[in-house]
Structure formats: structure tokens, C-alpha cells
Motif scaffolding. Structure first.
Motif, mmCIF file in Angstrom:
data_model
loop_
_atom_site.group_PDB
_atom_site.id
_atom_site.type_symbol
_atom_site.label_atom_id
_atom_site.label_comp_id
_atom_site.label_asym_id
_atom_site.label_seq_id
_atom_site.Cartn_x
_atom_site.Cartn_y
_atom_site.Cartn_z
ATOM 1 N N GLY A 61 1.510 7.824 4.661
ATOM 2 C CA GLY A 61 1.886 7.848 6.072
ATOM 3 C C GLY A 61 0.881 7.226 7.010
ATOM 4 N N ILE A 62 -0.335 6.986 6.555
ATOM 5 C CA ILE A 62 -1.408 6.491 7.413
ATOM 6 C C ILE A 62 -1.823 5.086 7.006
ATOM 7 N N GLY A 63 -1.841 4.835 5.700
ATOM 8 C CA GLY A 63 -2.401 3.591 5.200
ATOM 9 C C GLY A 63 -3.897 3.755 5.003
ATOM 10 N N GLU A 64 -4.640 2.728 5.412
ATOM 11 C CA GLU A 64 -6.080 2.736 5.174
ATOM 12 C C GLU A 64 -6.765 3.735 6.104
ATOM 13 N N ILE A 65 -7.312 4.781 5.523
ATOM 14 C CA ILE A 65 -8.020 5.778 6.332
ATOM 15 C C ILE A 65 -9.527 5.542 6.234
ATOM 16 N N ILE A 66 -9.957 4.977 5.111
ATOM 17 C CA ILE A 66 -11.371 4.653 4.913
ATOM 18 C C ILE A 66 -11.473 3.243 4.348
ATOM 19 N N GLY A 67 -12.445 2.500 4.849
ATOM 20 C CA GLY A 67 -12.787 1.218 4.248
ATOM 21 C C GLY A 67 -14.285 1.188 4.015
ATOM 22 N N GLY A 68 -14.702 0.843 2.815
ATOM 23 C CA GLY A 68 -16.141 0.851 2.541
ATOM 24 C C GLY A 68 -16.492 -0.038 1.377
ATOM 25 N N SER A 69 -17.756 0.025 0.964
ATOM 26 C CA SER A 69 -18.188 -0.793 -0.170
ATOM 27 C C SER A 69 -19.591 -0.404 -0.594
ATOM 28 N N GLN A 70 -19.931 -0.843 -1.795
ATOM 29 C CA GLN A 70 -21.342 -0.924 -2.123
ATOM 30 C C GLN A 70 -21.838 -2.169 -1.426
ATOM 31 N N ARG A 71 -23.062 -2.150 -0.883
ATOM 32 C CA ARG A 71 -23.568 -3.284 -0.118
ATOM 33 C C ARG A 71 -24.364 -4.219 -1.030
ATOM 34 N N GLU A 77 0.841 -1.198 0.000
ATOM 35 C CA GLU A 77 0.000 0.000 0.000
ATOM 36 C C GLU A 77 0.877 1.250 0.000
ATOM 37 N N ARG A 78 1.925 1.204 0.819
ATOM 38 C CA ARG A 78 2.824 2.369 0.888
ATOM 39 C C ARG A 78 3.500 2.627 -0.449
ATOM 40 N N PHE A 79 3.882 1.544 -1.135
ATOM 41 C CA PHE A 79 4.522 1.716 -2.440
ATOM 42 C C PHE A 79 3.567 2.424 -3.416
ATOM 43 N N LEU A 80 2.318 1.944 -3.444
ATOM 44 C CA LEU A 80 1.351 2.531 -4.375
ATOM 45 C C LEU A 80 1.119 4.013 -4.084
ATOM 46 N N VAL A 81 0.948 4.344 -2.792
ATOM 47 C CA VAL A 81 0.588 5.714 -2.417
ATOM 48 C C VAL A 81 1.804 6.644 -2.471
ATOM 49 N N GLU A 82 2.910 6.176 -1.865
ATOM 50 C CA GLU A 82 4.027 7.098 -1.652
ATOM 51 C C GLU A 82 5.041 7.105 -2.799
ATOM 52 N N LYS A 83 5.132 5.973 -3.547
ATOM 53 C CA LYS A 83 6.136 5.923 -4.605
ATOM 54 C C LYS A 83 5.512 5.988 -5.997
#
Length: 497
Positions: free
Chosen positions: A417-427, A373-379
Motif C-alpha cells: 500500500g505504500i511502496g518504497e518506505i526505506i531506501g538505503g545502501s552499503q556505501r 513493486e506492488r505485484f511483488l509485495v501484495e501478490k
RNA sequence: UCCUUCUUAGCUCAGUUGGUUAGAGCACCUGACUGUUAAUCAGGGGGUCCUUGGUUCAAGUCCAAGAGAGGGAGCCA
């Protein structure tokens, strides 16, 4: 003398007690020449032969007001001897333009009263930098530091902004239960709620505890999410949100986890996953914008603090300056990619090919580790990323199943720096599909009858997500440890204060 | 729960290959100073070196166990 000050002076004579003025107001718009009363806590005392200076703070602002005390006055001299950092005092005096350069106005003390002394041999706070670890041990006093008063004001502003954002969009706030009787929420270990004597609970003939005799007549726990109840409300009122305490009994010892935290969970009828992502991005940007527009002084203080801390780190590990980082999030669209695309990027990535990941990315279907996740977001993207359409095996039962039969319409918002801040979905709104998934995943079906009935009667497409409030606070404040953005952190082996 | 680092004065920390009476800055006390900005200057008091056990002529320093804390990982928000 202006008229209003004359009236003030008359009131002063008549009642011999003036109304307190907050320091924020005095520093921003206090008129030199007016008589005022200030109450607050002493941050520092300094002085020379004839004059002493007290820096007073009352929490209304990060800034202190300077109180000037004439030492050539026996009464003042005796009082000053008892005033140390941490003492609470009340000062009546004349607000004047400051002779010194550090402030616009200062208060010439005329009547100084000690409200509460603070014995310097025992009072732990000094006018110097303390470590955050030490301050956690004195959480009852850490509000009196610049850092925690800034965080507390910022936290309040973010709470207020959450409610304003949703209110302005026509969402209804609902209070979902804190005590829950269903253990099917699927978000980890729960804290038991019971009135039984732990040494002597009523037993059944087979030796198991007879929960029917407990307060609620069944096993109950502290909630791990208000989502399921939130959905019930959304499927009548269209758009709702919850903002309440959430409890996880996981043995998580990290700077991003708490056993008790606050979560914001909107649920929206007639929203598909794209509407859901739009709302999440809009909300996060709104909150960041609100902080920039309403908390600039505190943000500047926190930024300075962070910069000082960062200067100890090697160049390549330093993060972007706080205010710059917040503006950056505001000005850039979040990247939106599917889990499948993410796996593709990761498999082709340099660190994966050079075997630099601790967990190499080898095949579709495994969960992403934080290093990925960090690679995708930060790099790779260098900005917030929303990942969607995860394999159904690694996500919760209630997520809407895609037509490919392999993925579900999940969305995770990842922040630097945080990682997952929100987790959600269509139900999943289809009764049969939802029931099948409940059976496949061995969710206790009998506890889910009410949840399932919403899909039986007038079901509609709907979506929602959970935002960890303290993770938002981490991002907006630039703090590194989640225990420092909540007043009284609850973590494994720690429930002090 | 796993990996790793740390624990010395009220706070922040130094303490060399094990060696005589364990240091500094801040805070506190005393004094000096005509308005300071975490004031400055001079002097003073302040220690269960996390705990227990071990190695050694000798342990703050080495070893073992335990406690607490930090960082990373897992679980997640």
C-alpha cells in the motif's frame, strides 16, 4: 470521603481555583466523588428539559468526558445558550459514576465558565463526519477532530519511539544542516535559499547572477538529505542517526509525496548491507510494536474509520484491517531478494505473460515501476520485501559497487500500500572506486572533497538508509493520503497555514 | 508534468432524455420532551448551481477555455 478528597476540597475553598485534571486521567483513574476541574473544547451539546450533556475533549485522549448540566438554573440556561460545538469551557464539578451506559464516569457541573465562544454560523466543524479534503482546507482547525487528534498523538508516539529505538541501541542523534551548499546530493530538484531581491539580483559581466554576493557567498539550497554529513559523523562515532526536515522541489502530485517531509537517516560504521537490512527490519518492527503497545485506543479509532471507508469499496480492493495488518508485519520476516531475482519472478509472472502490466518487464537493467513493486509485495510474497543489488546505472553514485561490475549494494524496503518506505545502501568506502563513479556520473568533484577525504583517511565499511517518516505514518495509521499524516502539508501550489 | 474524475446550501450529497418556483440529511433558529450518547420529534430561515464564453425558445444539465480538488502514473522517502 477519602482523606485526599478532603484536602482537595479545602484547597478549593482556599484558592477558589483548582488545578485542571486532564480528561485521559479522569476517564482512566478518576475517583467518583472527587471534585475536579476540566478544561477543553465542546464536541457536542445535547439535552432535554431538565438536563443538558456536553461532550468535552482536551486532546489527551480520543475519548470525551460527559459533563452534565442542570438546566433548571437560570444561570446555566443562559450559559448553555452560548455554548456550541467548538466552544472552550472550564467546568468545576463532582466526578460521579455515570447513570448512562456510554461511559464509566461523568462530571456533574457546579461551576461552568465559557472561555471562548464559537459562533455556530461561522465555525466549520460539526459533530459529524467531514471529508478529509474539506479538513485539509481548514488545517488550522482539523486538530479538533477525532481523526486528527488520533493521528497527532500517534505521530508523537512514533517520533518518540524513533528516538528511543536508536538511543537504546547507542546511536547518537546528530543535526545535519538544513541549508546546504552542495548540489551533489543527487536526490532531485532543490529549493533555492537566497537573500537576493528576485527582481534585481547582482549580475556578473556575462549576465549571470553573481552568487558570490549572496548571503553565504555561494548558491545554497534546502537539503534533500542529511546522508552525506551523516556519514562523516558515523565515520568517527560509529552509529548515528538524523531525524530532520527534508525538502524536494519536485512537481509530484501524489498521495505519497510532500515537498517538505521528515526523514530518519541512520548511518553505521562497520555495517555491511546485511547488517543494514537487519537494522531496518528491526526498527520498523519496533515502531509498529510501539504503536500497538502505546496507542491502541487511537489505532482502534483509526481502524474503525478505515473500515467504514473501505466498506464503500468493492470487496477485492479492501485492505486488511489496520491492527491485524500491523500484527502481521510484526510476526513475519520480510522477504529479501535481489533485483535480479525480482526481475526473474516478474518476467515469469502471470500479469507479465498475459501483458497486464502497463510497463512489461522485458529485460534486466530497467527500473521497477510501482505496479511491479506492488505485484511483488501484495501478490507474490504478500508481505514486506527488501530488494537488493540493483543495477548501478539506476542508483546513486555513493553506493558500494559489487564485484560483478554491474550492480551496487542498494536496498529498498517495499511495504504493502505504500511502496518504497526505506531506501538505503552499503556505501562505497574505496576512495578510487568512489572517485571514478563521481567522475562517470559528472558529480561536481570540487564540492565533494570533504566527502572523499573520509575514504582517504581511515576508511571503513559502512551503511545507512533513509526512512520517510510520513510514509511510516501512512502505514501505521492506515490513512490513504500523506497530506493527512503531517499537520501542515507542503505540496506543489500549496503552502497555506 | 501526463491520464482521468469531480466542483449544486456552512458540511455531506441527490437533481431523470435540456423544460415552470433547484431538493434531502446534518448544522443553525423556534417549540416539544424526566438522563442524552453524532439524542429524538414538529416547524422555520438559508443558494453567484466554481468562473468566463458559447449553443438553444429555454442550461445546474450540452460545448469550449480557465481555476481548484480527488484518484492513477512519473520522480522518490
Amino acid at each position: 470521603m477519602p482523606l485526599q478528597n478532603c484536602i482537595f476540597a479545602i484547597e478549593f475553598r482556599n484558592f477558589n481555583k483548582m488545578k485542571r485534571t486532564k480528561i485521559k486521567q479522569l476517564l482512566e483513574s478518576g475517583d467518583a466523588g472527587s471534585k475536579v476541574t476540566v478544561k477543553g473544547w465542546v464536541r457536542t451539546k445535547r439535552g432535554s428539559k431538565n438536563v443538558a450533556f456536553l461532550a468535552i475533549n482536551d486532546g489527551s485522549t480520543i475519548n470525551n468526558i460527559q459533563v452534565v448540566v442542570d438546566v433548571n438554573n437560570n444561570e446555566n440556561e443562559a450559559l448553555l445558550a452560548k455554548i456550541h460545538t467548538g466552544a472552550s469551557i472550564s467546568i468545576d464539578g463532582l466526578l460521579t459514576e455515570s447513570q448512562g451506559s456510554g461511559q464509566r464516569v461523568e462530571l456533574m457541573a457546579e461551576n461552568l465558565i465559557i472561555l471562548g465562544e464559537a459562533n455556530p454560523d461561522e465555525y466549520p466543524l460539526q459533530p459529524k463526519k467531514h471529508s478529509l479534503e474539506f479538513l485539509r482546507e481548514i488545517a488550522h482547525l482539523r486538530f479538533r477532530t477525532n481523526t486528527f487528534s488520533a493521528i497527532t498523538r500517534l505521530r508523537h508516539s512514533m517520533i518518540f519511539a524513533v528516538h528511543k529505538f536508536f538511543n537504546d541501541k547507542g546511536f547518537l542523534n546528530i543535526h545535519t544542516p538544513i541549508i546546504t551548499g552542495s548540489d551533489c546530493e543527487g536526490a532531485g530538484e532543490m529549493f533555492r535559499v537566497s537573500v537576493f531581491d528576485p527582481k534585481n539580483p547582482p549580475l556578473l559581466e556575462d549576465g549571470n547572477v553573481n552568487w558570490k554576493e549572496d548571503f553565504f557567498g555561494k548558491e545554497t539550497n534546502l537539503t534533500v538529505s542529511g546522508q552525506l554529513e551523516g556519514e562523516l559523523a558515523a565515520l568517527a562515532l560509529s552509529e548515528i542517526y538524523t531525524f530532520g526536515p527534508t525538502f524536494r522541489a519536485e512537481n509530484s502530485n501524489t498521495s505519497r509525496h510532500l515537498a517538505e517531509f521528515w526523514m530518519i537517516e541512520p548511518e553505521m560504521a562497520f555495517y555491511d548491507i546485511n547488517d543494514n537490512m537487519d537494522l531496518a527490519e528491526e526498527m520498523l518492527k519496533y515502531l509498529v510494536k510501539y504503536a500497538l503497545e502505546n496507542c491502541m485506543e487511537d489505532l482502534q479509532f483509526l481502524s474503525k474509520r478505515q473500515q467504514e471507508e473501505e466498506s464503500q469499496k468493492p470487496q477485492d480492493q479492501r485492505s486488511m484491517e489496520l491492527i491485524e495488518k500491523l500484527k502481521f508485519v510484526l510476526d513475519n520476516d520480510f522477504a529479501r531478494i535481489s533485483y535480479t531475482e525480482a526481475i526473474d519472478i516478474l518476467m515469469k509472472s502471470k500479469p507479465n505473460q498475459k501483458k497486464q502490466f502497463q510497463y512489461p518487464v522485458e529485460k534486466w537493467g530497467t527500473d521497477l515501476q510501482s505496479e511491479h513493486e506492488r505485484f511483488l509485495v501484495e501478490k507474490h510474497f504478500k508481505k514486506p520485501v527488501i530488494l537488493t543489488d540493483y543495477p548501478k546505472e539506476i542508483k546513486a553514485f555513493y553506493m558500494k559497487q559489487n564485484e560483478d561490475g554491474k550492480t551496487v549494494r542498494a536496498m529498498d524496503v517495499l511495504f504493502p500500500g505504500i511502496g518504497e518506505i526505506i531506501g538505503g545502501s552499503q556505501r562505497e568506502e574505496n576512495y578510487e572506486k568512489l572517485l571514478n563513479r563521481i567522475r562517470e556520473m559528472h558529480i561536481p568533484e570540487k564540492d565533494m572533497w570533504w566527502y572523499l577525504e573520509t575514504r582517504k583517511f581511515g576508511t571503513v565499511e559502512h551503511s545507512g538508509y533513509g526512512l520517510g517518516f510520513e510514509r511510516l505514518m501512512l502505514f501505521v495509521s492506515g490513512m490513504g493520503n500523506i497530506r493527512d499524516v503531517i499537520p501542515f502539508p507542503r505540496t506543489p501550489k500549496n503552502a497555506e497555514f
